[in-house]
Write an enzyme that holds these catalytic residues in place. Structure first.
Site, PDB file in Angstrom:
ATOM      1  N   GLU A  56      12.672   2.877  13.450  1.00  0.00           N
ATOM      2  CA  GLU A  56      11.600   3.985  13.663  1.00  0.00           C
ATOM      3  C   GLU A  56      10.702   3.708  14.337  1.00  0.00           C
ATOM      4  O   GLU A  56      10.393   2.504  14.913  1.00  0.00           O
ATOM      5  CB  GLU A  56      11.095   3.486  11.687  1.00  0.00           C
ATOM      6  CG  GLU A  56      10.193   2.691  11.388  1.00  0.00           C
ATOM      7  CD  GLU A  56      10.123   2.071  10.044  1.00  0.00           C
ATOM      8  OE1 GLU A  56      10.010   2.609   9.077  1.00  0.00           O
ATOM      9  OE2 GLU A  56       9.608   1.101  10.109  1.00  0.00           O
ATOM     10  N   TYR A 114       1.239  -1.213   0.066  1.00  0.00           N
ATOM     11  CA  TYR A 114      -0.058   0.236  -0.023  1.00  0.00           C
ATOM     12  C   TYR A 114       0.717   1.526  -0.456  1.00  0.00           C
ATOM     13  O   TYR A 114       2.262   1.447   0.140  1.00  0.00           O
ATOM     14  CB  TYR A 114      -0.963  -0.382   0.997  1.00  0.00           C
ATOM     15  CG  TYR A 114      -0.057   0.156   2.821  1.00  0.00           C
ATOM     16  CD1 TYR A 114       0.666  -0.299   3.370  1.00  0.00           C
ATOM     17  CD2 TYR A 114      -0.653   1.856   3.480  1.00  0.00           C
ATOM     18  CE1 TYR A 114       0.987  -0.166   4.616  1.00  0.00           C
ATOM     19  CE2 TYR A 114      -0.249   1.943   4.462  1.00  0.00           C
ATOM     20  CZ  TYR A 114       1.012   1.254   5.675  1.00  0.00           C
ATOM     21  OH  TYR A 114       1.184   1.375   6.240  1.00  0.00           O
ATOM     22  N   LEU A 163      11.227   1.846   7.325  1.00  0.00           N
ATOM     23  CA  LEU A 163      10.357   2.136   5.723  1.00  0.00           C
ATOM     24  C   LEU A 163      10.706   2.867   5.266  1.00  0.00           C
ATOM     25  O   LEU A 163      11.466   4.048   5.834  1.00  0.00           O
ATOM     26  CB  LEU A 163       9.016   2.443   5.880  1.00  0.00           C
ATOM     27  CG  LEU A 163       8.016   2.593   4.852  1.00  0.00           C
ATOM     28  CD1 LEU A 163       7.670   1.200   4.142  1.00  0.00           C
ATOM     29  CD2 LEU A 163       6.989   3.678   4.753  1.00  0.00           C
ATOM     30  N   LYS A 171       7.032  -1.755   1.967  1.00  0.00           N
ATOM     31  CA  LYS A 171       5.358  -0.707   2.163  1.00  0.00           C
ATOM     32  C   LYS A 171       3.817  -2.044   2.573  1.00  0.00           C
ATOM     33  O   LYS A 171       2.890  -1.710   1.326  1.00  0.00           O
ATOM     34  CB  LYS A 171       4.334   0.332   1.809  1.00  0.00           C
ATOM     35  CG  LYS A 171       4.275   1.275   3.113  1.00  0.00           C
ATOM     36  CD  LYS A 171       3.915   2.028   2.233  1.00  0.00           C
ATOM     37  CE  LYS A 171       3.098   3.865   3.358  1.00  0.00           C
ATOM     38  NZ  LYS A 171       2.901   3.195   5.181  1.00  0.00           N
TER      39      LYS A 171
HETATM   40  N1  PDD Z   1       3.165   4.881   7.805  1.00  0.00           N
HETATM   41  N2  PDD Z   1       7.406   4.233   8.629  1.00  0.00           N
HETATM   42  C1  PDD Z   1       6.202   3.377   8.239  1.00  0.00           C
HETATM   43  C2  PDD Z   1       6.747   1.875   9.290  1.00  0.00           C
HETATM   44  C3  PDD Z   1       5.412   3.787   8.853  1.00  0.00           C
HETATM   45  O1  PDD Z   1       4.240   3.621   9.012  1.00  0.00           O
HETATM   46  C4  PDD Z   1       5.410   5.057   7.814  1.00  0.00           C
HETATM   47  C5  PDD Z   1       3.765   5.891   7.136  1.00  0.00           C
HETATM   48  C6  PDD Z   1       6.279   5.963   7.549  1.00  0.00           C
HETATM   49  C7  PDD Z   1       6.436   7.374   7.307  1.00  0.00           C
HETATM   50  O2  PDD Z   1       6.413   7.371   5.803  1.00  0.00           O
HETATM   51  P1  PDD Z   1       6.397   8.306   5.056  1.00  0.00           P
HETATM   52  O3  PDD Z   1       6.786  10.078   5.859  1.00  0.00           O
HETATM   53  O4  PDD Z   1       6.757   7.858   3.451  1.00  0.00           O
HETATM   54  O5  PDD Z   1       4.634   8.628   5.385  1.00  0.00           O
HETATM   55  C8  PDD Z   1       7.563   5.451   8.975  1.00  0.00           C
HETATM   56  C9  PDD Z   1       1.999   5.439   7.309  1.00  0.00           C
HETATM   57  C10 PDD Z   1       1.326   6.800   7.148  1.00  0.00           C
HETATM   58  C11 PDD Z   1       0.935   4.683   7.569  1.00  0.00           C
HETATM   59  O6  PDD Z   1       0.873   3.465   7.855  1.00  0.00           O
HETATM   60  O7  PDD Z   1      -0.761   4.738   7.367  1.00  0.00           O
END
Ligand code: PDD
Length: 284
Positions: free
Chosen positions: A176, A30, A200, A144
């Site tokens: 993270e 996703y 991620l 992801k």
């Molecule tokens: N999640 N690390 C993880 C495990 C995440 O799920 C996310 C973001 C990030 C930040 O990535 P980005 O800056 O590209 O949003 C880091 C999204 C928002 C979610 O799962 O809803």
């Protein structure tokens, strides 16, 4: 209005088979893409990461970039809010339950968009609290994947104590958050853990490092130990939906002076400015 397998429809009308491999195996990937002033932010970066995730699970990209652009434009147009966040989801499709990949099965593609609320004033002024936990996820966290059970369980540890995020440590080093990237500030130096298969590659993480580079903010990308996390002056959380947020308490101890710090305020201003500039210039 959502998009499902070639059709736009109200979300109430959208149904999928119980045999969808997303439902049965969590077999899919996703993306979450922020939309500001009705324009997707850093869309090319999100589409590149989507391709990386699809390659990671050996699933063909169902559409080319032009088609993605077109679908997302329609989703944004058909949903409320100048600022939104798009959730898009691709699974390996519907097939008899069998672990190995099915042959000739069409993927399931689902896209929805929700309004992106402004962060409450209290959050901007006070920051949020976080807890730490052992990072017990698999070792392809760079994908992801929709199979988020470990992230869900880890996030619940924070929710159980009214905290906003769980910060993950693997072998004594920061990876993270359960759904965010994490930065640490010590003596003005911004520290970011290096991208690897253990985290991620955050799109907002990249924006923060670009802003640091362009504005002469001292920063280093290197491993961050648990001790460094615990004695940090500031801890920052970033994500597409939470932008940049200050973490002001960690495991019930204040972070630095317990208030959002100077680097946070600086990066927050720069991010808001950058976001508006990008939108004005109609870049993504
Ligand atoms: N999640 N690390 C993880 C495990 C995440 O799920 C996310 C973001 C990030 C930040 O990535 P980005 O800056 O590209 O949003 C880091 C999204 C928002 C979610 O799962 O809803």
């Amino acid at each position: 209005m959502i998009y499902l397998n070639g059709k736009f429809m109200p979300i109430e009308k959208a149904t999928i088979s119980v045999l969808d491999r997303g439902f049965i195996f969590g077999d899919g990937v996703y993306e979450v893409i922020p939309v500001y002033s009705r324009k997707p932010f850093r869309l090319e970066h999100h589409l590149l990461r989507l391709q990386h995730s699809l390659d990671g699970i050996r699933l063909n990209n169902p559409y080319d970039n032009e088609h993605w652009h077109n679908l997302l434009e329609q989703i944004i147009d058909n949903n409320k809010g100048e600022d939104q966040y798009i959730y898009l989801h691709i699974t390996r499709g519907v097939a008899k339950r069998e672990h190995a990949f099915p042959e000739n099965t069409a993927p399931t593609v689902f896209i929805m968009s929700s309004p992106l609320p402004e962060p409450p004033q209290k959050l901007l002024e006070q920051g949020v609290t976080a807890v730490t936990a052992n990072d017990n996820r698999w070792i392809r966290c760079d994908i992801k994947a929709i199979s988020l059970l470990p992230n869900v369980l880890l996030r619940q540890l924070a929710t159980d104590v009214q905290a906003a995020e769980t910060i993950l440590l693997r072998d004594g080093f920061l990876t993270e958050g359960s759904s965010s990237s994490i930065f640490v500030v010590k003596d003005g130096l911004l520290l970011a853990p290096p991208k690897s298969h253990l985290m991620l590659p955050g799109i907002t993480y990249d924006v923060v490092l670009d802003l640091a580079e362009e504005n002469n903010i001292p920063y280093k990308v290197r491993e961050i130990s648990e001790i460094e996390l615990r004695v940090a002056d500031e801890i920052l959380l970033t994500s597409s939906t939470r932008e940049i947020t200050a973490i002001t308490r960690l495991d019930d101890q204040p972070v630095g002076c317990g208030k959002p710090g100077a680097r946070y305020s600086q990066l927050q201003k720069l991010y808001q400015h950058y976001k508006r500039t990008v939108m004005r210039n109609e870049l993504s």
